[in-house]
Scaffold this motif. Structure first.
Motif, mmCIF file in Angstrom:
data_model
loop_
_atom_site.group_PDB
_atom_site.id
_atom_site.type_symbol
_atom_site.label_atom_id
_atom_site.label_comp_id
_atom_site.label_asym_id
_atom_site.label_seq_id
_atom_site.Cartn_x
_atom_site.Cartn_y
_atom_site.Cartn_z
ATOM 1 N N LEU A 191 -28.790 -25.529 -62.306
ATOM 2 C CA LEU A 191 -27.803 -24.643 -61.744
ATOM 3 C C LEU A 191 -28.618 -23.335 -61.826
ATOM 4 O O LEU A 191 -28.550 -22.681 -62.873
ATOM 5 N N SER A 192 -28.922 -22.797 -60.685
ATOM 6 C CA SER A 192 -29.661 -21.611 -60.651
ATOM 7 C C SER A 192 -29.151 -20.530 -61.212
ATOM 8 O O SER A 192 -27.699 -20.668 -60.947
ATOM 9 N N ASN A 193 -29.671 -19.340 -61.637
ATOM 10 C CA ASN A 193 -28.729 -18.222 -61.693
ATOM 11 C C ASN A 193 -28.279 -17.684 -60.379
ATOM 12 O O ASN A 193 -28.991 -17.799 -59.233
ATOM 13 N N TRP A 194 -26.814 -17.320 -60.338
ATOM 14 C CA TRP A 194 -26.317 -17.118 -59.105
ATOM 15 C C TRP A 194 -25.607 -15.388 -58.933
ATOM 16 O O TRP A 194 -25.499 -14.641 -60.013
ATOM 17 N N GLY A 195 -25.365 -15.130 -57.981
ATOM 18 C CA GLY A 195 -24.622 -13.992 -57.911
ATOM 19 C C GLY A 195 -24.477 -13.550 -56.284
ATOM 20 O O GLY A 195 -24.990 -14.180 -55.217
ATOM 21 N N ASP A 196 -23.307 -12.858 -56.139
ATOM 22 C CA ASP A 196 -22.887 -12.575 -54.888
ATOM 23 C C ASP A 196 -23.376 -11.427 -54.488
ATOM 24 O O ASP A 196 -23.500 -10.438 -55.010
ATOM 25 N N LYS A 312 -32.204 -10.748 -63.882
ATOM 26 C CA LYS A 312 -32.440 -9.385 -63.080
ATOM 27 C C LYS A 312 -33.037 -9.828 -61.742
ATOM 28 O O LYS A 312 -33.015 -8.753 -60.980
ATOM 29 N N ALA A 313 -33.663 -10.875 -61.454
ATOM 30 C CA ALA A 313 -34.159 -10.945 -60.283
ATOM 31 C C ALA A 313 -33.168 -10.987 -59.167
ATOM 32 O O ALA A 313 -33.660 -10.561 -58.091
ATOM 33 N N LEU A 314 -31.871 -11.242 -59.486
ATOM 34 C CA LEU A 314 -30.807 -11.236 -58.472
ATOM 35 C C LEU A 314 -30.646 -9.777 -57.973
ATOM 36 O O LEU A 314 -30.463 -9.579 -56.626
ATOM 37 N N SER A 315 -30.849 -8.801 -58.753
ATOM 38 C CA SER A 315 -30.444 -7.497 -58.282
ATOM 39 C C SER A 315 -31.683 -7.020 -57.209
ATOM 40 O O SER A 315 -31.542 -6.343 -56.369
ATOM 41 N N TYR A 316 -32.790 -7.540 -57.561
ATOM 42 C CA TYR A 316 -33.805 -7.300 -56.890
ATOM 43 C C TYR A 316 -33.780 -7.981 -55.260
ATOM 44 O O TYR A 316 -34.129 -7.568 -54.415
ATOM 45 N N TYR A 317 -33.527 -9.385 -55.356
ATOM 46 C CA TYR A 317 -33.122 -10.051 -54.200
ATOM 47 C C TYR A 317 -32.066 -9.449 -53.485
ATOM 48 O O TYR A 317 -32.101 -9.125 -52.266
ATOM 49 N N ASN A 318 -31.032 -9.038 -53.996
ATOM 50 C CA ASN A 318 -29.741 -8.311 -53.334
ATOM 51 C C ASN A 318 -30.433 -7.116 -52.441
ATOM 52 O O ASN A 318 -29.709 -6.868 -51.421
ATOM 53 N N THR A 319 -31.054 -6.306 -53.278
ATOM 54 C CA THR A 319 -31.289 -5.063 -52.754
ATOM 55 C C THR A 319 -32.917 -5.134 -51.750
ATOM 56 O O THR A 319 -33.520 -4.167 -51.207
ATOM 57 N N LYS A 320 -33.188 -6.401 -51.502
ATOM 58 C CA LYS A 320 -34.701 -6.558 -50.500
ATOM 59 C C LYS A 320 -35.553 -6.062 -51.077
ATOM 60 O O LYS A 320 -36.503 -5.380 -50.642
#
Length: 399
Positions: A191-196, A312-320
């Motif tokens: 269940l990987s970290n998730w985010g919309d 916190k990697a999710l915020s980096y993914y989100n913002t490219k």
């Protein structure tokens, strides 16, 4: 289906969107009757609240964040008793089909086990933290001491009682198997970290922010989030010092935590001129700053023996934003970065290699853009809260 979510960090649902609030919203939007039990964000707001249409029981607790280890430990130990009391006081029926609890903290085992017994529902553990081993790694607990024994016993009980355990990575699964051989492998799954995806700000707004902050001619390397022992920010300070001759590189640290004051003092004592430290920002504003950055930093202490996967990697993914990670060798996060081609990494404490990896990104705008886009596409395709919901329901046999 009737669901209860036992939370530790759970902000007011209309203020901050992050993995747990998003997952709870998914349950609600898909027609499930979900109740959240969580600490209050304001001592005057306690009891049953309705947040974004969701029933949230806010519980007054002792301080859980920004306090010393002893106070934090006592507050966590008291949580199950306070949660039980709040459920009874608010006359909540205990006929739940699914009980969800994340780690941290493992101390919610008591109330989770009680609810499982009362309701006959399934217990789903979202494993985001392997405690107490992480505290041992950082020198916060002595292995085999009485406090370690107490929490390790809680951890074993929680794994045994859980019907299903969602782990952040294959490394997490392997670690749990190795150190807890009595746990059935059938319980464990990814269940990987998730985010919309949060919509990005218009380019002109980002340019205005750069101009306003004096970064229009700078290469911005950003770190956002908790500033504590797990992050070992000394390694990032050493990187900044190693980059002092690159006059256009600036390191921007945005966050709060127990090590914030020590970080300020370290920056001052070492006379680090290319690093700025700012307090945490509201999510909407913070995402603009991350979008403005050229590189997103992740830092983990080299002392860790457990495989952490930083959310916190999710915020980096989100913002490219491409990722530069300073990490221990026991996490499989570096493998994830390599496989997805979303960033580069070096062993924590190896400043020369970390600078080499930063220079790779610094000198190659095309690579930065490719990695940023790869992260965005991966998050959009595989890391949504809807995907997380479907995994939880499928693994629990409730889909």
């Amino acid at each position: 289906m009737k669901v209860i979510f036992l939370a530790l960090a759970f902000p007011k649902m209309d203020k901050t969107k992050y993995l747990y609030t998003q997952l709870v919203s998914q349950f609600h939007e898909n027609g499930h009757d979900i109740t959240v039990v969580a600490p209050t964000y304001d001592d005057t707001i306690v009891g049953l609240q309705i947040e974004e249409g969701v029933k949230v029981i806010r519980v007054k607790t002792l301080p859980l964040f920004g306090v010393g280890l002893i106070k934090k430990g006592i507050a966590n130990v008291l949580l199950p008793y306070q949660y039980k009391s709040a459920l009874k006081k608010n006359n909540i029926g205990l006929d739940f089909d699914l009980i969800i609890t994340p780690t941290p903290p493992i101390t919610l085992y008591g109330v989770a086990a009680w609810l499982k017994k009362k309701s006959k529902g399934k217990l789903y553990l979202i494993l985001r933290d392997i405690f107490p081993q992480n505290a041992v790694d950082l020198g916060m607990l002595k292995k085999s001491g009485p406090i370690h024994y107490y929490f390790r016993r809680k951890e074993k009980k929680l794994y045994a009682k859980a019907d299903h355990i969602g782990c952040m990575s294959q490394g997490n699964i392997d670690f749990v198997k190795k150190h807890n051989p009595s746990v059935s492998a059938d319980k464990l799954h990814m269940l990987s970290n998730w985010g919309d995806i949060i919509p990005l700000a218009q380019e002109e707004k980002i340019n205005e922010l750069r101009q306003q902050e004096g970064f229009q001619d700078k290469f911005v390397v950003i770190f956002g989030g908790n500033i504590g022992l797990p992050q070992k920010m000394e390694n990032i300070v050493n990187l900044a010092i190693a980059c002092k001759d690159e006059k256009d590189i600036v390191f921007l640290i945005i966050g709060r935590g127990n090590e914030q004051e020590n970080l300020k003092n370290l920056i001052k004592s070492k006379n680090v001129k290319n690093m700025e430290l700012r307090d945490g920002l509201p999510q909407k504003e913070y995402m603009k700053w991350v979008q403005m950055a050229d590189v997103g930093l992740i830092s983990l202490s080299e002392k860790f023996t457990i495989p952490n996967i930083p959310s916190k990697a999710l915020s980096y993914y989100n913002t490219k934003t491409p990722i530069l990670a300073s990490i221990d060798l026991n996490t499989d996060f570096g493998t994830i970065l390599d496989d997805l081609k979303v960033g580069v990494w070096a062993e924590a404490g190896n400043t020369l290699d970390l600078k080499k990896k930063l220079m790779l990104l610094y000198k190659d705008a095309v690579l930065r853009k490719e990695m940023g886009q790869n992260g965005f596409e991966y998050m959009k395709e595989y890391l949504s809260s809807e995907t997380a919901l479907n995994i939880v329901l499928k693994e629990a046999g409730l889909a």
